[in-house]
Motif scaffolding. Structure first.
Motif, PDB file in Angstrom:
ATOM      1  N   GLY A 149       6.422  -1.936   1.951  1.00 46.87           N
ATOM      2  CA  GLY A 149       6.869  -2.524   0.686  1.00 46.87           C
ATOM      3  C   GLY A 149       7.742  -3.739   0.929  1.00 46.87           C
ATOM      4  O   GLY A 149       8.286  -3.915   2.024  1.00 46.87           O
ATOM      5  N   ASN A 172       3.218  -3.782  -2.916  1.00 46.52           N
ATOM      6  CA  ASN A 172       3.800  -2.543  -3.446  1.00 46.52           C
ATOM      7  C   ASN A 172       2.851  -1.748  -4.335  1.00 46.52           C
ATOM      8  O   ASN A 172       3.000  -0.533  -4.462  1.00 46.52           O
ATOM      9  N   HIS A 208       8.030   5.229  -3.821  1.00 44.49           N
ATOM     10  CA  HIS A 208       8.421   4.455  -4.999  1.00 44.49           C
ATOM     11  C   HIS A 208       9.895   4.061  -4.875  1.00 44.49           C
ATOM     12  O   HIS A 208      10.354   3.704  -3.803  1.00 44.49           O
ATOM     13  N   SER A 209      10.619   4.161  -5.956  1.00 43.15           N
ATOM     14  CA  SER A 209      12.024   3.778  -5.972  1.00 43.15           C
ATOM     15  C   SER A 209      12.619   4.251  -7.288  1.00 43.15           C
ATOM     16  O   SER A 209      11.896   4.404  -8.282  1.00 43.15           O
ATOM     17  N   SER A 250      11.718   2.133 -10.119  1.00 39.60           N
ATOM     18  CA  SER A 250      10.507   2.327 -10.928  1.00 39.60           C
ATOM     19  C   SER A 250      10.879   2.576 -12.383  1.00 39.60           C
ATOM     20  O   SER A 250      10.064   2.339 -13.285  1.00 39.60           O
ATOM     21  N   TYR A 275      10.414  -6.727  -8.955  1.00 37.95           N
ATOM     22  CA  TYR A 275      10.298  -5.585  -8.047  1.00 37.95           C
ATOM     23  C   TYR A 275      10.147  -4.290  -8.840  1.00 37.95           C
ATOM     24  O   TYR A 275       9.268  -3.466  -8.540  1.00 37.95           O
ATOM     25  N   SER A 276      10.993  -4.107  -9.856  1.00 40.51           N
ATOM     26  CA  SER A 276      10.911  -2.896 -10.671  1.00 40.51           C
ATOM     27  C   SER A 276       9.551  -2.782 -11.342  1.00 40.51           C
ATOM     28  O   SER A 276       8.979  -1.684 -11.430  1.00 40.51           O
ATOM     29  N   LYS A 328       7.079  -1.531  -8.812  1.00 40.02           N
ATOM     30  CA  LYS A 328       7.258  -0.117  -8.490  1.00 40.02           C
ATOM     31  C   LYS A 328       6.865   0.775  -9.670  1.00 40.02           C
ATOM     32  O   LYS A 328       6.362   1.894  -9.474  1.00 40.02           O
ATOM     33  N   TRP A 342       3.992   3.621  -9.473  1.00 43.16           N
ATOM     34  CA  TRP A 342       4.180   4.983  -9.991  1.00 43.16           C
ATOM     35  C   TRP A 342       3.004   5.377 -10.873  1.00 43.16           C
ATOM     36  O   TRP A 342       2.450   6.487 -10.742  1.00 43.16           O
ATOM     37  N   HIS A 399      10.871   9.063  -5.074  1.00 45.72           N
ATOM     38  CA  HIS A 399      11.826   8.154  -5.708  1.00 45.72           C
ATOM     39  C   HIS A 399      13.205   8.342  -5.075  1.00 45.72           C
ATOM     40  O   HIS A 399      13.631   9.466  -4.802  1.00 45.72           O
TER      41      HIS A 399
END
Length: 231
Positions: free
Chosen positions: A79, A102, A129-130, A133, A143-144, A147, A151, A172
């Motif tokens: 990523g 990503n 993910h993160s 997300s 970036y969000s 992600k 998801w 996450h």
């Protein structure tokens, strides 16, 4: 599935969480670990096989799948993060560049390896993910968005791969102490802790892992009158 005796592929394996996953897989008794990266580390041994794989290039993905036909666990870890405001002049470019890695990276890799997983008994796919997300902070808009899209694709993969007996785990977490978060002063998880939790979640057969307090708090906020993403 059991990690011991498995054959794993880890993308973005040269550093950070990817490198921690390679070490954790070794410690857990994986038989073979394909440590994949655009420029793979030349060091192998102890069950680790360096593998050239650029998630933005289908030819390298196909070549990796042709070589690693015994894979039973795919971990889509590669990523990138490119800061960009939602309405900044570079927003489109930042989103497209991050989506290539990503979002479409895990789609391409999973699509290439899914038939192999089926042939090898089902196995598992892990998508990293993160917490981002679910929330946008400062210059993380592009970036969000990438992600969040990843998801959504993971949820689609889970539905499609269920019939062939493949587990799909989405992971996450908030800040982790890697190069990506260099200079961030907030509390961070260690890559080793995240890697250990991922492997444990695979063995439990989980569909989702919230690996720290940040991700758990964000997830809980969805049921409140003011979820965190509206703050």
């Amino acid at each position: 599935m059991k990690i011991q005796g498995s054959t794993a592929l880890v993308t973005g394996a040269n550093r950070g969480i990817g490198a921690a996953l390679v070490r954790a897989l070794q410690q857990a008794g994986a038989r073979t670990i394909y440590a994949a990266a655009r420029t793979p580390d030349a060091a192998g041994g102890d069950g680790v096989v360096p593998l050239r794989l650029d998630v933005t290039r289908q030819d390298t993905i196909d070549a990796a799948a042709a070589q690693a036909r015994d894979v039973t666990l795919v971990i889509n870890n590669a990523g990138i993060l490119l800061p960009s405001a939602a309405l900044g002049p570079d927003a489109e470019r930042a989103f497209l560049d991050q989506a290539e890695v990503n979002v479409l990276g895990p789609v391409r890799v999973t699509r290439a390896f899914a038939p192999l997983l089926a042939a090898n008994g089902g196995g598992a796919v892990v998508n990293i993910h993160s917490a981002l997300s679910w929330i946008t902070m400062g210059a993380t808009a592009a970036y969000s968005a990438s992600k969040a899209a990843a998801w959504a694709f993971t949820n689609g993969m889970r539905q499609e791969l269920r019939a062939q007996g493949t587990q799909v785990l989405g992971v996450h977490f908030g800040y982790v102490d890697t190069d990506m978060t260099h200079g961030v002063s907030a509390p961070k998880s260690s890559p080793e802790d995240i890697a250990a939790q991922i492997l444990a979640a695979v063995e439990r057969g989980d569909a989702e892992l919230l690996a720290d307090d940040v991700s758990r708090q964000l997830r809980r906020s969805f049921g409140s009158e003011t979820p965190a993403y509206l703050a």
